[in-house]
Motif scaffolding. Structure first.
Motif, PDB file in Angstrom:
ATOM      1  N   LEU A 255       0.695  -1.186  -0.007  1.00 20.55           N
ATOM      2  CA  LEU A 255       0.023   0.003   0.063  1.00 20.55           C
ATOM      3  C   LEU A 255       0.943   1.226  -0.201  1.00 20.55           C
ATOM      4  CD1 LEU A 255      -2.868   1.336   0.186  1.00 20.55           C
ATOM      5  CD2 LEU A 255      -2.277   1.098   2.824  1.00 20.55           C
ATOM      6  N   GLY A 256       0.677   2.104  -1.033  1.00 20.19           N
ATOM      7  CA  GLY A 256       1.458   3.498  -1.021  1.00 20.19           C
ATOM      8  C   GLY A 256       2.623   3.329  -2.060  1.00 20.19           C
ATOM      9  N   LEU A 257       2.856   1.943  -2.552  1.00 20.81           N
ATOM     10  CA  LEU A 257       3.904   1.841  -3.398  1.00 20.81           C
ATOM     11  C   LEU A 257       3.563   1.667  -4.857  1.00 20.81           C
ATOM     12  CD1 LEU A 257       6.037  -0.865  -1.481  1.00 20.81           C
ATOM     13  CD2 LEU A 257       6.341   1.554  -1.447  1.00 20.81           C
TER      14      LEU A 257
ATOM     15  N   ASP B 106      12.240 -13.383 -10.306  1.00 17.15           N
ATOM     16  CA  ASP B 106      12.593 -12.197 -10.842  1.00 17.15           C
ATOM     17  C   ASP B 106      11.140 -11.319 -10.403  1.00 17.15           C
ATOM     18  OD1 ASP B 106      15.130 -12.752 -11.509  1.00 17.15           O
ATOM     19  OD2 ASP B 106      14.479 -13.347 -13.652  1.00 17.15           O
ATOM     20  N   ASP B 107      10.157 -12.045 -10.794  1.00 17.27           N
ATOM     21  CA  ASP B 107       8.841 -11.307 -10.813  1.00 17.27           C
ATOM     22  C   ASP B 107       8.434 -11.009  -9.302  1.00 17.27           C
ATOM     23  OD1 ASP B 107       8.389 -11.710 -13.291  1.00 17.27           O
ATOM     24  OD2 ASP B 107       7.194 -13.565 -13.372  1.00 17.27           O
ATOM     25  N   LEU B 108       8.771 -12.036  -8.132  1.00 19.99           N
ATOM     26  CA  LEU B 108       8.490 -11.698  -7.105  1.00 19.99           C
ATOM     27  C   LEU B 108       9.183 -10.465  -6.365  1.00 19.99           C
ATOM     28  CD1 LEU B 108       6.931 -13.458  -4.838  1.00 19.99           C
ATOM     29  CD2 LEU B 108       9.136 -14.538  -3.950  1.00 19.99           C
ATOM     30  N   GLU B 109      10.438 -10.148  -6.733  1.00 18.98           N
ATOM     31  CA  GLU B 109      10.971  -8.936  -6.186  1.00 18.98           C
ATOM     32  C   GLU B 109      10.505  -7.660  -6.529  1.00 18.98           C
ATOM     33  OE1 GLU B 109      13.495  -8.924  -4.138  1.00 18.98           O
ATOM     34  OE2 GLU B 109      13.199 -11.118  -3.877  1.00 18.98           O
ATOM     35  N   LYS B 110       9.787  -7.694  -8.038  1.00 23.12           N
ATOM     36  CA  LYS B 110       9.138  -6.569  -8.489  1.00 23.12           C
ATOM     37  C   LYS B 110       7.770  -6.562  -7.839  1.00 23.12           C
ATOM     38  CE  LYS B 110      11.356  -7.194 -12.996  1.00 23.12           C
ATOM     39  NZ  LYS B 110      10.900  -7.261 -14.521  1.00 23.12           N
TER      40      LYS B 110
ATOM     41  N   ILE C 219       6.709  -7.311  -4.738  1.00 24.66           N
ATOM     42  CA  ILE C 219       6.982  -6.699  -3.372  1.00 24.66           C
ATOM     43  C   ILE C 219       7.186  -5.600  -3.246  1.00 24.66           C
ATOM     44  CG2 ILE C 219       6.964  -8.983  -2.478  1.00 24.66           C
ATOM     45  CD1 ILE C 219       9.971  -8.776  -1.933  1.00 24.66           C
ATOM     46  N   HIS C 220       7.842  -4.938  -4.229  1.00 17.37           N
ATOM     47  CA  HIS C 220       8.319  -3.506  -4.297  1.00 17.37           C
ATOM     48  C   HIS C 220       7.183  -2.421  -4.998  1.00 17.37           C
ATOM     49  CE1 HIS C 220      12.087  -5.046  -3.362  1.00 17.37           C
ATOM     50  NE2 HIS C 220      12.379  -4.358  -2.673  1.00 17.37           N
ATOM     51  N   GLY C 221       6.124  -3.243  -5.284  1.00 20.63           N
ATOM     52  CA  GLY C 221       4.941  -2.513  -5.905  1.00 20.63           C
ATOM     53  C   GLY C 221       5.003  -2.444  -7.338  1.00 20.63           C
ATOM     54  N   GLU C 222       5.653  -2.864  -7.730  1.00 17.78           N
ATOM     55  CA  GLU C 222       5.692  -2.881  -9.548  1.00 17.78           C
ATOM     56  C   GLU C 222       4.671  -3.842  -9.944  1.00 17.78           C
ATOM     57  OE1 GLU C 222       9.309  -3.015 -11.341  1.00 17.78           O
ATOM     58  OE2 GLU C 222      10.454  -2.510  -9.414  1.00 17.78           O
ATOM     59  N   ALA C 223       4.172  -3.696 -11.135  1.00 24.37           N
ATOM     60  CA  ALA C 223       3.411  -4.534 -11.705  1.00 24.37           C
ATOM     61  C   ALA C 223       4.042  -5.523 -12.732  1.00 24.37           C
ATOM     62  CB  ALA C 223       2.291  -3.798 -12.555  1.00 24.37           C
ATOM     63  N   VAL C 224       3.752  -6.739 -12.822  1.00 28.46           N
ATOM     64  CA  VAL C 224       4.469  -7.711 -13.770  1.00 28.46           C
ATOM     65  C   VAL C 224       3.174  -8.087 -14.735  1.00 28.46           C
ATOM     66  CG1 VAL C 224       6.240  -8.231 -12.027  1.00 28.46           C
ATOM     67  CG2 VAL C 224       4.148  -9.632 -12.273  1.00 28.46           C
TER      68      VAL C 224
ATOM     69  N   TYR D  80       0.621  -6.579  -6.795  1.00 31.04           N
ATOM     70  CA  TYR D  80       0.532  -7.346  -5.712  1.00 31.04           C
ATOM     71  C   TYR D  80      -0.887  -7.474  -4.735  1.00 31.04           C
ATOM     72  CZ  TYR D  80       1.617  -8.698  -0.657  1.00 31.04           C
ATOM     73  OH  TYR D  80       1.689  -9.261   0.352  1.00 31.04           O
ATOM     74  N   LYS D  81      -1.523  -6.148  -5.000  1.00 29.60           N
ATOM     75  CA  LYS D  81      -2.781  -6.187  -4.696  1.00 29.60           C
ATOM     76  C   LYS D  81      -4.017  -7.198  -5.235  1.00 29.60           C
ATOM     77  CE  LYS D  81      -6.721  -2.813  -3.997  1.00 29.60           C
ATOM     78  NZ  LYS D  81      -7.124  -1.405  -4.186  1.00 29.60           N
ATOM     79  N   ASP D  82      -3.547  -7.295  -6.537  1.00 27.85           N
ATOM     80  CA  ASP D  82      -4.430  -8.118  -7.411  1.00 27.85           C
ATOM     81  C   ASP D  82      -4.124  -9.399  -6.997  1.00 27.85           C
ATOM     82  OD1 ASP D  82      -5.217  -5.901  -9.042  1.00 27.85           O
ATOM     83  OD2 ASP D  82      -3.392  -5.762 -10.353  1.00 27.85           O
TER      84      ASP D  82
END
Length: 842
Positions: free
Chosen positions: A638-640, A731-735, A737-742, A757-759
């Motif tokens: 949240l907020g990322l 690789d996807d996991l790191e993105k 949890i830092h708020g990025e979309a994959v 991550y929210k989805d």
């Protein structure tokens, strides 16, 4: 006649005058005429000079007359009749009397109707006032709960005062002095009461409000964020196909391993049989040849016979030697006699020579007998050794054969199941997804024909049976004749040749199987090693809560939610709401994701998301609740999250999830219910990796590597796909949890559709929907955030109030009828009390 008519008319006027005076008097006293029974009688007063005036009695059934003397007569219904026939002709005044008797009840009925109208009007007014009061009292809802889209009326609110004021304000107050008001009712003091019925602590009440809140918003989010991205793009279907292929591959691999293991046991037993054949054939061939030679030399002689003959020869030789010794003595004696004994000596010498020849002959016969005896002894010894050896070898061969047959039986059963399963999965794999790859995998599996295995089994049994014949020939105790030698040798050669033929026939397929298994196992170890490196990194990356002092900063909040483990019986808010709703014991189970091995990780990941397509069939109540949880509470990223322009996406929810005490971990708590931030993050991290691993594995399974296909092992194909999927998932996991979309899928959606991550939290909530558990955890978080016990947040109340109305006519009528209540109206003097209730729910 005329006088009689006048007299009759006077009597009528006088009697009706008195009747009217009586009715007016009664009306002035009670406000309404006195109503009597349906058979009431009106009488004229006495006083007429005639001997008894006839009085008319009005009833529904007819008319009767009664004179003052007590006698009566019945007539047809009429208003008034004189006995004289003149009255029948003179009806002057009858119409007026008739109208008076009709109009008075009509006027009284109008008064009654007026009161009824006033009563019904007052009743409706009181009903509306109570309903308005209940609705107004519900306006005192909790603002803290309203921020979540929920409405609850706290017990400490002034709902009762609001209800009382509203009811009083909606009633028609009495008019001013000298004024007039058609309905003048007021509320009875102390009668207003508000009773709460249900609260947000009840799962059904909370669920109903959530569904009402989310019924417009959730379907849109479901369509845009989940259904379109997962189902319509084919990702959900491919995940299901990959999971099905993996399950089939595991089943086939199990049958394949079982078949190969049993065939391996059978091959090992057969190799031992072959080795015994290789060792036994030259040995038995040489020994049988020797037996045959010895048998030829021995012929029909027996051991006792030879021994007796040898003894006889020895006796004969001893006798001859004794005679020769005697002759020698005689020759020595004659030699002393001189030349005269020369002739005698010559005769003795000739005799001695003859005896010597006999000894030589006997010695030759003795040597032959001794050689024959040695042959017999060697034959006996050799036959004894061969009997023991042949029996031992046959026992070993029988044991090997039994082991071979048992292993072959199990191997054939596993082979039949494997072939049947291969036929089933090959026929069931339709188009799309992993179908083409699966067809190639199934086609590369090494198969054995049942008839081939049956022939092999029968050949081994026949070979051992041939050796059984050799053993029987050796052990039967009969002399080895030429025929027996030929039969035994033929059996031995047949055994050796049969085993050799079977070995030649099956050597290639079995060595291919062994070599394939060795290559597959080596490849599996390599893939497991690669995947294990990724899994170790994932396990090291699990967590994310910063605990600088070694103490969880949210420990107090988790103790409130789940109870303090150090305090016996403390179940926290969550346990209390579970118990209140009789939902069973607090549920601590979490989804299982195996990160300890490559096999377990791939299988558990695909199995976990195999039914995702079915869950996306339609919008359900569970998704409404899930979306409420994701939108109203905080989560790790949240907020990322950022929009396509790089700007941080700020939450616009009234509940302000970014300010909640359980910072950025509430949805994870709703999902997993762990007692710490690290515990909830770890489980979400593992499941997020499992989802990305499942997608990556499904992508890799559509185009399996050639070397994996050629190995003929479905599980090797799966393990190779898991390795590729694990590398991508890391690789996807790191993105994420830092708020990025994959991208949802690099193959199925061409990188066009992405998820945050929210989805994924939405997906996990949908998959692990346990409504009582989730609702109880939501209630626990609401109490933690709002500091309001939801058991006191009422959602359904019942209001009750009593009003009083002054009536004009009804009290006297009800008193006359002997009634104490009429249509909900409770008389109190000249007033009527009406009690009204109304229920209302948010």
């Amino acid at each position: 006649m005329e006088g009689q008519n006048r007299l009759c008319h006077k009597r009528k006027v006088k009697g009706f005058t008195r009747l009217y005076a009586k009715l007016v008097k009664q009306l002035g006293r009670d406000g309404v005429p006195a109503l009597r029974s349906r058979r009431s009688t009106l009488k004229f007063p006495k006083g007429s000079s005639e001997g008894g005036t006839e009085v008319q009695a009005i009833s529904d059934e007819g008319t009767s007359t009664k004179n003052t003397t007590g006698t009566s007569k019945n007539f047809a219904p009429k208003w008034y009749t004189c006995r004289s026939s003149a009255f029948l002709q003179d009806e002057a005044g009858a119409v007026s009397t008739y109208l008076i008797l009709i109009f008075i009840p009509v006027f009284l009925l109008c008064g009654l109707l007026i009161d009824v109208v006033r009563w019904k009007t007052a009743q409706k007014e009181a009903e509306n006032a109570v309903k308005a009061g209940v609705r107004s009292s519900m306006s005192a809802f909790s603002p803290a709960l309203q921020a979540y889209g929920l409405y609850g009326l706290p017990e400490e609110s002034k709902a009762g005062d609001i209800f009382t004021r509203t009811v009083q304000g909606n009633l028609s107050a009495p008019g001013d002095t000298g004024g007039f008001r058609f309905v003048d009712q007021h509320m009875v003091e102390g009668s207003a009461k508000v009773t709460p019925m249900y609260s947000l602590a009840n799962h059904e009440q909370l669920k109903g409000q959530i569904l009402e809140e989310m019924k417009y918003r959730a379907p849109l989010i479901f369509s845009l964020e989940l259904s379109d991205k997962l189902k319509k793009t084919g990702v959900a279907g491919n995940l299901g196909q990959a999971a099905q292929f993996t399950e089939n591959a595991a089943k086939i691999e199990k049958l394949l391993n079982e078949r190969d293991a049993k065939l391996g046991e059978a091959w090992d037993q057969f190799l031992r049989i072959r080795q015994m054949s290789l060792d036994a054939h030259p040995f038995y061939t040489a020994q049988l040849r020797d037996l045959n030679e010895l048998s030829g030399r021995i012929g029909l002689h027996t051991l006792d016979e030879v021994r007796q003959s040898l003894q006889n020869v020895k006796t004969e030789i001893a006798s001859l030697k004794s005679q020769i010794s005697s002759i020698n003595s005689s020759i020595a004696a004659l030699a002393m006699a001189g030349p005269a004994a020369a002739q005698s000596i010559s005769a003795l010498i000739q005799e001695k020579q003859a005896l010597q020849d006999q000894v030589t002959e006997a010695m030759g016969r003795m040597a032959d007998l001794e050689a024959l005896l040695q042959d017999i002894l060697r034959y006996a010894q050799l036959i004894a050794v061969l009997k023991v050896k042949a029996q031992k070898d046959y026992d070993d061969l029988s044991q090997r054969k039994d082991g071979f047959l048992a292993a072959m039986k199990a191997g054939k059963a596993a082979n039949d199941q494997l072939n049947a399963e291969l036929g089933t999965v090959s026929g069931a794999s339709g188009g799309g997804g992993t179908s083409s790859g699966s067809e190639a995998v199934y086609a590369s599996v090494q198969r054995f024909d049942r008839q081939e295995l049956d022939t092999w089994e029968a050949g081994v049994s026949a070979a051992v049976s041939l050796f059984a014949g050799v053993n029987a020939q050796i052990g039967d105790g009969l002399m080895f004749t030429q025929q027996k030698y030929a039969t035994t040798t033929a059996g031995l050669d047949g055994f050796h040749q049969q085993v050799g033929t079977l070995y030649t026939k099956h050597q290639a397929s079995q060595e291919e199987r062994i070599g394939r298994n060795q290559r597959v196992e080596a490849a599996k170890r390599e893939e497991r090693t690669k995947t294990g490196v990724v899994l170790d990194k994932v396990k090291r990356g699990i967590g994310g809560c910063s605990i600088m002092s070694g103490v969880d900063p949210h420990e107090a909040q988790y103790h409130s939610l789940l109870g303090n483990p150090a305090a016996a019986g403390d179940t926290g808010f969550y346990g209390a709401y579970m118990a209140l709703n009789q939902a069973g014991s607090p549920d601590t189970s979490v989804p299982s994701v195996d990160l300890d091995s490559a096999d377990g990780a791939g299988l558990s990941a695909l199995k976990l998301f195999s039914s995702l397509g079915d869950m996306l069939g339609e919008v359900r109540d569970e998704f409404y609740i899930d979306e409420f949880a994701v939108s109203r509470f905080s989560y790790r990223t949240l907020g990322l999250h950022k929009d396509p322009h790089g700007r941080v996406i700020v939450s616009k929810e009234l509940s302000q999830p970014e300010q909640h005490p359980l910072t950025n971990q509430e949805v994870e708590f709703l999902l997993y219910g762990a007692r710490s931030c690290a515990g909830n993050y770890s489980l979400a991290y593992a499941e997020l990796f499992a989802f990305r691993l499942a997608v990556g594995t499904a992508e890799a399974l559509t185009e399996p590597r050639n070397e994996a296909l050629a190995a003929g092992s479905p599980m090797l194909v799966v393990l190779a796909a898991v390795t590729e999927g694990a590398l991508r998932a890391q690789d996807d996991l790191e993105k994420l949890i830092h708020g990025e979309a994959v991208p949802l899928s690099r193959k199925f959606t061409n990188n066009l559709l992405t998820l945050y991550y929210k989805d994924y939290l939405r997906i996990f909530l949908l998959m692990h929907s346990r409504e009582p558990v989730l609702l109880s955890r939501i209630q626990a978080l609401l109490q933690l955030n709002t500091e309001l016990d939801l058991a006191s947040a009422n959602t359904y109340i019942s209001g009750r109030a009593t009003t009083s109305l002054r009536l004009w006519f009804l009290p006297s009528i009800m008193k006359t009828l002997g009634r104490t209540e009429f249509g909900g109206c409770v008389p109190d003097g000249n007033r009527c009390e009406l009690m009204q209730t109304a229920d209302f729910a948010y």
